[in-house]
Design a protein around this motif. Structure first.
Motif, mmCIF file in Angstrom:
data_model
loop_
_atom_site.group_PDB
_atom_site.id
_atom_site.type_symbol
_atom_site.label_atom_id
_atom_site.label_comp_id
_atom_site.label_asym_id
_atom_site.label_seq_id
_atom_site.Cartn_x
_atom_site.Cartn_y
_atom_site.Cartn_z
ATOM 1 N N ASP A 1 -4.659 10.236 -13.863
ATOM 2 C CA ASP A 1 -4.498 9.026 -13.063
ATOM 3 C C ASP A 1 -3.611 7.989 -13.747
ATOM 4 O O ASP A 1 -2.771 7.353 -13.106
ATOM 5 C CB ASP A 1 -5.866 8.410 -12.748
ATOM 6 N N VAL B 1 0.870 -1.177 0.000
ATOM 7 C CA VAL B 1 0.000 0.000 0.000
ATOM 8 C C VAL B 1 0.906 1.225 0.000
ATOM 9 O O VAL B 1 1.839 1.313 0.791
ATOM 10 C CB VAL B 1 -0.893 0.028 1.259
ATOM 11 N N THR C 1 -7.644 4.911 -5.957
ATOM 12 C CA THR C 1 -8.426 4.035 -5.088
ATOM 13 C C THR C 1 -9.472 4.891 -4.370
ATOM 14 O O THR C 1 -9.521 6.105 -4.567
ATOM 15 C CB THR C 1 -7.522 3.341 -4.045
ATOM 16 N N ARG C 2 -10.241 4.255 -3.506
ATOM 17 C CA ARG C 2 -11.264 5.013 -2.753
ATOM 18 C C ARG C 2 -10.629 6.039 -1.830
ATOM 19 O O ARG C 2 -11.249 7.027 -1.471
ATOM 20 C CB ARG C 2 -12.129 4.051 -1.928
ATOM 21 N N ASN C 3 -9.402 5.771 -1.405
ATOM 22 C CA ASN C 3 -8.714 6.694 -0.497
ATOM 23 C C ASN C 3 -7.821 7.626 -1.302
ATOM 24 O O ASN C 3 -6.957 7.168 -2.053
ATOM 25 C CB ASN C 3 -7.871 5.917 0.516
ATOM 26 N N ALA D 1 -2.376 4.221 -3.341
ATOM 27 C CA ALA D 1 -2.296 3.282 -4.468
ATOM 28 C C ALA D 1 -1.900 1.913 -3.933
ATOM 29 O O ALA D 1 -1.329 1.801 -2.843
ATOM 30 C CB ALA D 1 -1.259 3.762 -5.485
ATOM 31 N N TYR D 2 -2.216 0.888 -4.706
ATOM 32 C CA TYR D 2 -1.787 -0.475 -4.388
ATOM 33 C C TYR D 2 -0.894 -0.961 -5.510
ATOM 34 O O TYR D 2 -1.232 -0.816 -6.681
ATOM 35 C CB TYR D 2 -2.990 -1.413 -4.253
ATOM 36 N N THR E 1 -2.921 -0.343 -8.778
ATOM 37 C CA THR E 1 -4.314 0.062 -8.589
ATOM 38 C C THR E 1 -4.319 1.514 -8.131
ATOM 39 O O THR E 1 -3.948 1.815 -6.994
ATOM 40 C CB THR E 1 -5.002 -0.841 -7.541
ATOM 41 N N TYR E 2 -4.683 2.395 -9.050
ATOM 42 C CA TYR E 2 -4.734 3.826 -8.763
ATOM 43 C C TYR E 2 -5.631 4.473 -9.796
ATOM 44 O O TYR E 2 -5.510 4.160 -10.969
ATOM 45 C CB TYR E 2 -3.325 4.452 -8.809
ATOM 46 N N TYR F 1 0.380 -4.776 2.528
ATOM 47 C CA TYR F 1 -1.066 -4.839 2.307
ATOM 48 C C TYR F 1 -1.698 -5.759 3.335
ATOM 49 O O TYR F 1 -1.158 -6.794 3.677
ATOM 50 C CB TYR F 1 -1.367 -5.363 0.908
#
Length: 103
Positions: free
Chosen positions: A21, A10, A49-51, A55-56, A46-47, A92
């Protein structure tokens, strides 16, 4: 799914709203593939994200997670960014609480 989580980190502190993005995802991919950042082959980013600013990154090899976490400081650097951005990198977990993510 369990194996995937052992290969994922994370990232907090991603500068949000500066670039598109997909461009930011590319910059993150490049950063975490560089050997100077203890990185390795990135399977997926993963970007966004909800936050916001989170990114993950999923690596192909779970061993890369350990080496990335050992690096003292990750500074996101790219010619498209005006300055260096320090990133908070953590393992993570399904139980990552948003309260753990620095603002």
């Amino acid at each position: 799914q369990a194996a995937r989580s052992t290969r994922t980190i994370v990232i907090a502190g991603v500068p949000a709203g500066l670039l598109q993005d997909d461009v930011m995802a590319d910059i993150l991919t490049i950063h975490f593939q560089m050997s100077r950042n203890n990185g390795g082959d990135v399977e997926e980013v993963t970007y966004p994200t909800r936050n916001k600013g989170v990114a993950y990154i999923t690596f192909e090899d779970p061993g890369v997670v350990e080496s990335v976490l050992k690096k003292d400081q990750h500074l996101l650097q790219d010619k498209r960014l005006a300055r260096l951005y320090p990133l908070a990198v953590s393992r993570y977990s399904q139980h990552v609480s948003s309260s753990l993510i620095p603002l």
